[in-house]
Write an enzyme that holds these catalytic residues in place. Structure first.
Site, PDB file in Angstrom:
ATOM      1  CD  GLU A  41      -2.859   1.139   2.427  1.00 34.78           C
ATOM      2  OE1 GLU A  41      -2.927   0.116   3.126  1.00 34.78           O
ATOM      3  OE2 GLU A  41      -3.659   2.087   2.513  1.00 34.78           O
ATOM      4  CG  ASN A  43      -7.727   2.575   5.367  1.00 33.78           C
ATOM      5  OD1 ASN A  43      -8.565   1.720   5.149  1.00 33.78           O
ATOM      6  ND2 ASN A  43      -7.251   2.803   6.590  1.00 33.78           N
ATOM      7  CD  GLU A  66     -10.211  -2.183   6.320  1.00 30.88           C
ATOM      8  OE1 GLU A  66     -10.156  -1.038   6.803  1.00 30.88           O
ATOM      9  OE2 GLU A  66      -9.509  -3.132   6.720  1.00 30.88           O
ATOM     10  CE1 TYR A  89      -3.602  -5.784   9.356  1.00 27.87           C
ATOM     11  CE2 TYR A  89      -5.821  -4.896   9.118  1.00 27.87           C
ATOM     12  CZ  TYR A  89      -4.568  -5.147   8.593  1.00 27.87           C
ATOM     13  OH  TYR A  89      -4.267  -4.767   7.303  1.00 27.87           O
ATOM     14  CD  GLU A 123      -6.110  -4.496   4.497  1.00 31.45           C
ATOM     15  OE1 GLU A 123      -5.956  -4.112   5.675  1.00 31.45           O
ATOM     16  OE2 GLU A 123      -6.536  -3.768   3.584  1.00 31.45           O
TER      17      GLU A 123
HETATM   18  O1  AHR Z   1      -3.077  -2.463   6.316  1.00 30.10           O
HETATM   19  C1  AHR Z   1      -3.272  -1.242   6.948  1.00 30.10           C
HETATM   20  C2  AHR Z   1      -4.697  -0.735   6.824  1.00 30.10           C
HETATM   21  O2  AHR Z   1      -5.535  -1.563   7.569  1.00 30.10           O
HETATM   22  C3  AHR Z   1      -5.294  -0.767   5.439  1.00 30.10           C
HETATM   23  O3  AHR Z   1      -5.013   0.372   4.713  1.00 30.10           O
HETATM   24  C4  AHR Z   1      -6.760  -0.857   5.717  1.00 30.10           C
HETATM   25  O4  AHR Z   1      -7.458  -1.511   4.703  1.00 30.10           O
HETATM   26  C5  AHR Z   1      -6.849  -1.553   7.051  1.00 30.10           C
HETATM   27  O5  AHR Z   1      -7.686  -0.912   7.916  1.00 30.10           O
END
Ligand code: AHR
Length: 513
Positions: free
Chosen positions: A51, A96, A197, A269, A317
């Site tokens: 990214e 993002n 997202e 995450y 992700e």
């Molecule tokens: O990977 C970091 C961020 O985490 C990404 O930009 C987003 O998609 C997610 O919230």
């Protein structure tokens, strides 16, 4: 003496108490039947993600000023480390970032590309790495590109024209522009994301599920009419915070997109926020639950639909991420330890154990930013999480096998009884690869591997990811956690015994006859 939480009825205890009726070593059994298959393991479950964020692309993958880069600006050491990850698919440009990205800013002569305010991460995007640079990079890596479109502030036409620019062989304004910019043949990019997202209020252009579903449907139609061979990834839920009904978002989105989307994207995450090893190590229980629930939602959405459509999960992700934050240049530069690497191994086990439905998964991200590869001006080091991903991606292939795992368990407040051993297996060209994480902090688990329908043949190759302590980290010039070869255990026909050491991930590879 270890006590069972059950025995004492202490339902609020959080420490991992061993459920065992006897003293002596902890023992487990894993039964393997090569006819009990889950599905084909798609190499794209070993994907990654870059990214425009901090030093991931600019200063990581791509650094035009570095002596370590080639003449086009790609860091050669990073490329080599990335190649060794055998990346199945690479997602770009966000995240993002993608929700306010106009791809046209990133084409044409580099010196003439416009700098833009970048609002996702609070910086300025200079646009020196764009579509051509990304697709050259995936070519160098020999990996599948996955382009995530801007369905935040972007338009249907922008998304459609991006597909046309990359994939069309017709003589059009878009393809003439591509040729003018130095690329004659279409790249034929197969995987396209319908936004990122979009359920999150933090997202630029965030919408309700209905509004996103309607908007993404029109984008999907135009994109597939431009190239019917592309595969579309719809933005599923990423917002798992307290009170969020993440399943509702997915149900609604699929109502609109079930005839057009090929994948539903999910993100997760995790972190050891309360410094509780047992609880953290159970994170994959939640991942497995979400996979199961999402599969049900997909089945329900497709039930009674015409044709034989399949929609797969793209877990595009995932990672451990809870320490590093910030805005600006050096952000999200998480440093990983052994326990993080073990959690990643359990996530990979979960993807293999859902091989029939998970066909894409992307660790977020590749370099510096919540990443397995970490660089400075002089070189790089491999973070702990690099090793399980590398082992899985290079060895766990073919067909995923459904295992019977009979393991001692520990009590966890969030997830109930959690088995110490977490496992997955792949069978490829007569070789069995078994991945086992021992979640126990202090004890080895003596395990009998039992083959139901075949014999072990020859010696087993054993590789272990471990380190002196669960908090051990790697750094420049210091590798405490890595993959190490271990002596081969004796095999006896259908049986093989192995003691999985405490806080370890072990990959065992053996031929079957
Ligand atoms: O990977 C970091 C961020 O985490 C990404 O930009 C987003 O998609 C997610 O919230």
């Amino acid at each position: 003496m270890k006590i069972s939480r059950r025995t004492f009825g202490l339902s609020l205890l959080t420490a991992p108490y061993v459920l065992r009726g006897q003293q002596g070593p902890l023992r487990a059994r894993i039964k393997i039947d090569t006819e009990r298959t889950i599905g084909d393991i798609d190499p794209k479950i070993y994907g990654n993600f870059i990214e425009h964020l901090g030093r991931c692309i600019d200063g990581g993958v791509f650094d035009e000023k570095s002596p370590l880069s080639d003449s086009n600006g790609y860091r050669k050491d990073v490329l080599e480390a990335a190649r060794n990850l055998n990346i199945g698919i690479l997602r770009w440009p966000g995240g993002n970032f993608s929700s306010n990205y106009n791809w046209m800013d990133g084409i044409g002569p580099r010196g003439q590309r416009p700098p833009r305010l970048e609002m996702a991460w609070g910086t300025v995007e200079r646009n020196r790495f764009g579509t051509h640079e990304f697709l050259t990079y995936t070519g160098m890596l020999k990996t599948e590109p996955y382009v995530c479109c801007n369905l935040g502030t972007g338009t249907w036409t922008e998304a459609q024209q991006w597909v046309e620019y990359c994939n069309s062989s017709e003589d059009t304004a878009m393809t003439r522009l591509r040729k003018q910019n130095g690329r004659q043949d279409p790249w034929k990019v197969t995987y396209w994301g319908l936004g990122n997202e979009m359920d999150g209020p933090w997202q630029m252009g965030h919408r309700s599920a209905e509004d996103y579903g309607k908007f993404a449907l029109e984008a999907a139609k135009l994109m597939k009419w431009t190239d019917p061979n592309i595969k579309l990834i719809a933005a599923g839920s990423s917002n798992f915070g307290p009170g969020s009904d993440w399943t509702a978002w997915n149900r609604t989105v699929l109502e609109y997109l079930r005839q057009h989307a090929d994948f539903l994207s999910l993100h997760m995450y995790v972190g050891n926020r309360h410094n509780d090893f047992g609880d953290f190590m159970a994170s994959s229980v939640e991942l497995n639950d979400r996979l199961k629930t999402t599969e049900g939602i997909i089945d329900a959405a497709l039930s009674g639909q015409p044709g034989n459509r399949r929609i797969y999960i793209a877990w595009d992700e995932y990672n451990v991420w809870y320490r590093a934050g910030g805005r600006g240049r050096q952000i999200l530069e998480e440093r990983y330890n052994l326990e993080d690497a073990l959690v990643i191994a359990t996530f990979l086990n979960a993807f293999v154990n859902h091989a029939h439905i998970v066909k894409i998964a992307n660790m977020a991200q590749l370099v510096n930013v919540i990443a397995p590869i970490f660089v400075n001006g002089e070189g790089l080091f491999l973070q702990t999480i690099y090793y399980p991903l590398q082992l899985f991606a290079n060895h766990t292939k073919g067909r995923a096998l459904e295992l019977y795992v009979d393991s001692p368990k520990y009590a966890n407040e969030r997830f109930g009884d959690v088995p110490y051993l977490d496992a997955s297996a792949g069978l490829d060209a007569g070789s069995l690869v078994l991945n086992v994480v021992n979640r126990h902090r202090t004890e080895a688990i003596e395990t009998q591997l039992e083959l139901e329908d075949k014999q072990f043949s020859g010696t087993a190759a054993v590789t272990e990811v471990n380190g002196p302590d669960i908090k051990s980290e790697n750094d420049f010039g210091k590798t405490l956690v890595k993959a190490v070869e271990r002596p081969s255990p004796a095999t006896g026909g259908k049986l093989l015994g192995y003691a999985f050491p405490p806080h370890s991930y072990t990959m065992l590879k053996v031929k079957l006859a």
